[in-house]
Design an enzyme around this catalytic site. Structure first.
Site, PDB file in Angstrom:
ATOM      1  NE  ARG A  12     110.087  -8.274  45.221  1.00 59.33           N
ATOM      2  CZ  ARG A  12     111.232  -7.902  44.682  1.00 59.33           C
ATOM      3  NH1 ARG A  12     112.346  -8.269  45.226  1.00 59.33           N
ATOM      4  NH2 ARG A  12     111.239  -7.167  43.602  1.00 59.33           N
ATOM      5  CE1 TYR A  51     116.802 -10.381  33.430  1.00 53.18           C
ATOM      6  CE2 TYR A  51     115.231 -10.027  31.657  1.00 53.18           C
ATOM      7  CZ  TYR A  51     115.731  -9.697  32.906  1.00 53.18           C
ATOM      8  OH  TYR A  51     115.157  -8.676  33.613  1.00 53.18           O
ATOM      9  CG  ASP A 101     109.557 -14.267  35.519  1.00 56.26           C
ATOM     10  OD1 ASP A 101     109.323 -13.301  36.262  1.00 56.26           O
ATOM     11  OD2 ASP A 101     110.539 -14.307  34.757  1.00 56.26           O
ATOM     12  NE  ARG A 103     108.401 -14.997  46.182  1.00 54.49           N
ATOM     13  CZ  ARG A 103     109.536 -15.421  46.692  1.00 54.49           C
ATOM     14  NH1 ARG A 103     109.561 -16.515  47.406  1.00 54.49           N
ATOM     15  NH2 ARG A 103     110.643 -14.765  46.476  1.00 54.49           N
ATOM     16  NE  ARG A 128     108.052  -8.388  37.161  1.00 56.46           N
ATOM     17  CZ  ARG A 128     109.184  -7.742  37.417  1.00 56.46           C
ATOM     18  NH1 ARG A 128     109.333  -7.089  38.512  1.00 56.46           N
ATOM     19  NH2 ARG A 128     110.172  -7.831  36.602  1.00 56.46           N
TER      20      ARG A 128
HETATM   21  O1  CP3 Z   1     101.023  -9.924  38.435  1.00 56.05           O
HETATM   22  C1  CP3 Z   1     102.142 -10.390  38.203  1.00 56.05           C
HETATM   23  O2  CP3 Z   1     103.072 -10.298  38.978  1.00 56.05           O
HETATM   24  C2  CP3 Z   1     102.269 -11.118  36.899  1.00 56.05           C
HETATM   25  C3  CP3 Z   1     103.356 -12.054  36.807  1.00 56.05           C
HETATM   26  C4  CP3 Z   1     104.698 -11.547  36.303  1.00 56.05           C
HETATM   27  C5  CP3 Z   1     105.924 -11.833  36.955  1.00 56.05           C
HETATM   28  N1  CP3 Z   1     106.929 -11.439  36.130  1.00 56.05           N
HETATM   29  C6  CP3 Z   1     106.101 -12.510  38.253  1.00 56.05           C
HETATM   30  C7  CP3 Z   1     107.285 -12.129  39.060  1.00 56.05           C
HETATM   31  C8  CP3 Z   1     105.001 -10.887  35.114  1.00 56.05           C
HETATM   32  C9  CP3 Z   1     104.050 -10.287  34.087  1.00 56.05           C
HETATM   33  C10 CP3 Z   1     106.417 -10.839  35.021  1.00 56.05           C
HETATM   34  C11 CP3 Z   1     107.117 -10.290  33.838  1.00 56.05           C
HETATM   35  C12 CP3 Z   1     108.584 -10.166  33.871  1.00 56.05           C
HETATM   36  N2  CP3 Z   1     109.509 -10.921  34.536  1.00 56.05           N
HETATM   37  C13 CP3 Z   1     109.278  -9.211  33.107  1.00 56.05           C
HETATM   38  C14 CP3 Z   1     108.651  -8.248  32.133  1.00 56.05           C
HETATM   39  C15 CP3 Z   1     108.005  -7.090  32.812  1.00 56.05           C
HETATM   40  C16 CP3 Z   1     109.002  -6.118  33.392  1.00 56.05           C
HETATM   41  O3  CP3 Z   1     108.847  -5.848  34.594  1.00 56.05           O
HETATM   42  O4  CP3 Z   1     109.866  -5.641  32.693  1.00 56.05           O
HETATM   43  C17 CP3 Z   1     110.649  -9.369  33.391  1.00 56.05           C
HETATM   44  C18 CP3 Z   1     111.786  -8.543  32.822  1.00 56.05           C
HETATM   45  C19 CP3 Z   1     110.789 -10.464  34.280  1.00 56.05           C
HETATM   46  C20 CP3 Z   1     112.032 -11.054  34.835  1.00 56.05           C
HETATM   47  C21 CP3 Z   1     112.063 -10.966  36.315  1.00 56.05           C
HETATM   48  N3  CP3 Z   1     111.313 -11.751  37.165  1.00 56.05           N
HETATM   49  C22 CP3 Z   1     112.830 -10.088  37.115  1.00 56.05           C
HETATM   50  C23 CP3 Z   1     113.778  -9.047  36.582  1.00 56.05           C
HETATM   51  C24 CP3 Z   1     112.539 -10.401  38.458  1.00 56.05           C
HETATM   52  C25 CP3 Z   1     113.218  -9.886  39.698  1.00 56.05           C
HETATM   53  C26 CP3 Z   1     113.121  -8.434  39.917  1.00 56.05           C
HETATM   54  C27 CP3 Z   1     111.898  -8.025  40.688  1.00 56.05           C
HETATM   55  O5  CP3 Z   1     111.294  -6.994  40.366  1.00 56.05           O
HETATM   56  O6  CP3 Z   1     111.570  -8.698  41.650  1.00 56.05           O
HETATM   57  C28 CP3 Z   1     111.552 -11.394  38.468  1.00 56.05           C
HETATM   58  C29 CP3 Z   1     110.897 -11.989  39.661  1.00 56.05           C
HETATM   59  C30 CP3 Z   1     109.408 -11.883  39.691  1.00 56.05           C
HETATM   60  N4  CP3 Z   1     108.587 -12.330  38.712  1.00 56.05           N
HETATM   61  C31 CP3 Z   1     108.613 -11.383  40.768  1.00 56.05           C
HETATM   62  C32 CP3 Z   1     107.278 -11.550  40.373  1.00 56.05           C
HETATM   63  C33 CP3 Z   1     106.051 -11.232  41.169  1.00 56.05           C
HETATM   64  C34 CP3 Z   1     109.086 -10.799  42.101  1.00 56.05           C
HETATM   65  C35 CP3 Z   1     110.018 -11.660  42.854  1.00 56.05           C
HETATM   66  C36 CP3 Z   1     109.519 -12.493  44.030  1.00 56.05           C
HETATM   67  O7  CP3 Z   1     108.339 -12.755  44.262  1.00 56.05           O
HETATM   68  O8  CP3 Z   1     110.412 -12.945  44.754  1.00 56.05           O
END
Ligand code: CP3
Length: 320
Positions: free
Chosen positions: A6, A128, A51, A15, A2
């Site tokens: 945001r 999930y 994701d 976004r 991540r």
């Molecule tokens: O640089 C990056 O952001 C890389 C891309 C990336 C995303 N998700 C994009 C994303 C990566 C490596 C992930 C991994 C991911 N996704 C994990 C494993 C890592 C961890 O944090 O434990 C998990 C469990 C997920 C599932 C997931 N996706 C959740 C729980 C959420 C919502 C909660 C949150 O923190 O926002 C997402 C959404 C998500 N995936 C976002 C991003 C940038 C943010 C939401 C948005 O842009 O609206």
């Protein structure tokens, strides 16, 4: 992990016009987002924008991201029939857009910035799929695991195969390291980890390694301090640990044959600069300058984080 998200204004701007799934589905946009943190933060590696839950789309589980609530799965897996009904699909056809994002990002990145591909580990995906979204206690997942162990192993086997093949595809598309995210594994007891999870993680990592050539595999988990030896034994060239264990204590338990990644608490980025920097220096001191330490956060960056604080940590680590 991540790196984008945001907290970063350039990401938030994109976004405004695109949903997170749109960004993932459009390789040009995904590649653009992949590069944003490298440009803004000066980090040493990029992680492809995707994701861990994207494979739920071809599995027809009804994946969506509700604003502010995280992922939702409309048709969660609740019984043996649901597991047997899971469609088989062509990863190239259904998730090829991720491979294309890897190709485009690799082409756009500077030569000395490696690109990381990733996937969710079988347990975290299963949690999930069964819970239908995020969870605090993972009761549905554990009930499933205990009540229907054969079906559980069938599901985990399917996820292991899917994830291993998917990771290998990202390697072929140009990813130079692969990270397997077992984000919620810390909810299990050491015994349950060994019985219900470890063989499947091992299989996923072996599949990735076999087809993905000799690129480093990073095995990520949080809350693993109580079973770190077993977690490391599942596989990975690099073991990622969170802040719940001191880095040097973790490294001793993992053994010096393996690299380590971690382990700043993401909340330290919300602390006053002096406290934040103290924690960063403490981690570096515990790593002791030994080769094989990847400085990282112990888990994903928090949305309320100030970008300047992240940049300050990157600069502090680089200057050390
Ligand atoms: O640089 C990056 O952001 C890389 C891309 C990336 C995303 N998700 C994009 C994303 C990566 C490596 C992930 C991994 C991911 N996704 C994990 C494993 C890592 C961890 O944090 O434990 C998990 C469990 C997920 C599932 C997931 N996706 C959740 C729980 C959420 C919502 C909660 C949150 O923190 O926002 C997402 C959404 C998500 N995936 C976002 C991003 C940038 C943010 C939401 C948005 O842009 O609206």
């Amino acid at each position: 992990m991540r790196q984008a998200g945001r907290y970063m204004p350039a990401y938030r701007k994109l976004r405004e016009r695109h949903s997170i799934l749109d960004l993932c589905h459009t390789p040009e946009l995904a590649a653009t987002v992949t590069l944003q943190p490298v440009e803004r933060l000066g980090v040493d590696a990029a992680i492809v924008f995707a994701d861990i839950l994207l494979p739920f789309e071809p599995l027809r589980l009804g994946l969506s991201f509700a604003a502010g609530e995280g992922p939702t799965i409309a048709r969660p897996i609740r019984d043996a029939a649901d597991v047997e009904r899971l469609p088989s699909f062509s990863i190239d056809a259904e998730l090829g857009y991720v491979f294309e994002a890897v190709r485009l990002a690799r082409r756009a990145l500077p030569d000395d910035v490696p690109l990381i591909g990733f996937a969710g580990a079988p347990f975290t995906l299963a949690s999930y799929a069964i819970e239908g979204g995020a969870s605090r206690s993972f009761t549905k997942t554990k009930r499933f695991m205990y009540q229907a162990p054969d079906t559980w192993h069938l599901l985990m086997g399917k996820f292991a195969e899917l994830v291993g093949t998917y990771l290998a595809g990202q390697a072929r598309a140009g990813a130079q390291a692969l990270q397997l995210f077992d984000s919620w594994i810390g909810c299990l007891s050491p015994d349950d980890y060994r019985t219900f999870v470890q063989p499947h993680t091992t299989r996923a990592l072996r599949l990735a390694a076999a087809a993905g050539a000799a690129i480093p595999l990073i095995h990520f988990g949080t809350g693993t301090a109580t079973f770190l030896e077993d977690f490391a034994a599942a596989g990975g060239d690099v073991i990622s640990v969170d802040w719940r264990i001191p880095l040097d204590a973790a490294w001793t338990r993992i053994g010096d044959k393996r690299a380590i990644q971690g382990n700043l608490d993401p909340a330290a980025l919300l602390a006053p600069a002096a406290e934040r920097d103290r924690q960063v220096r403490d981690i570096l001191k515990r790593a002791g300058g030994r080769p094989g330490h990847i400085f990282n956060l112990g888990h994903g960056i928090l949305p309320e984080t100030d970008v300047a604080a992240v940049r300050a940590v990157v600069d502090l680590v680089h200057g050390a």
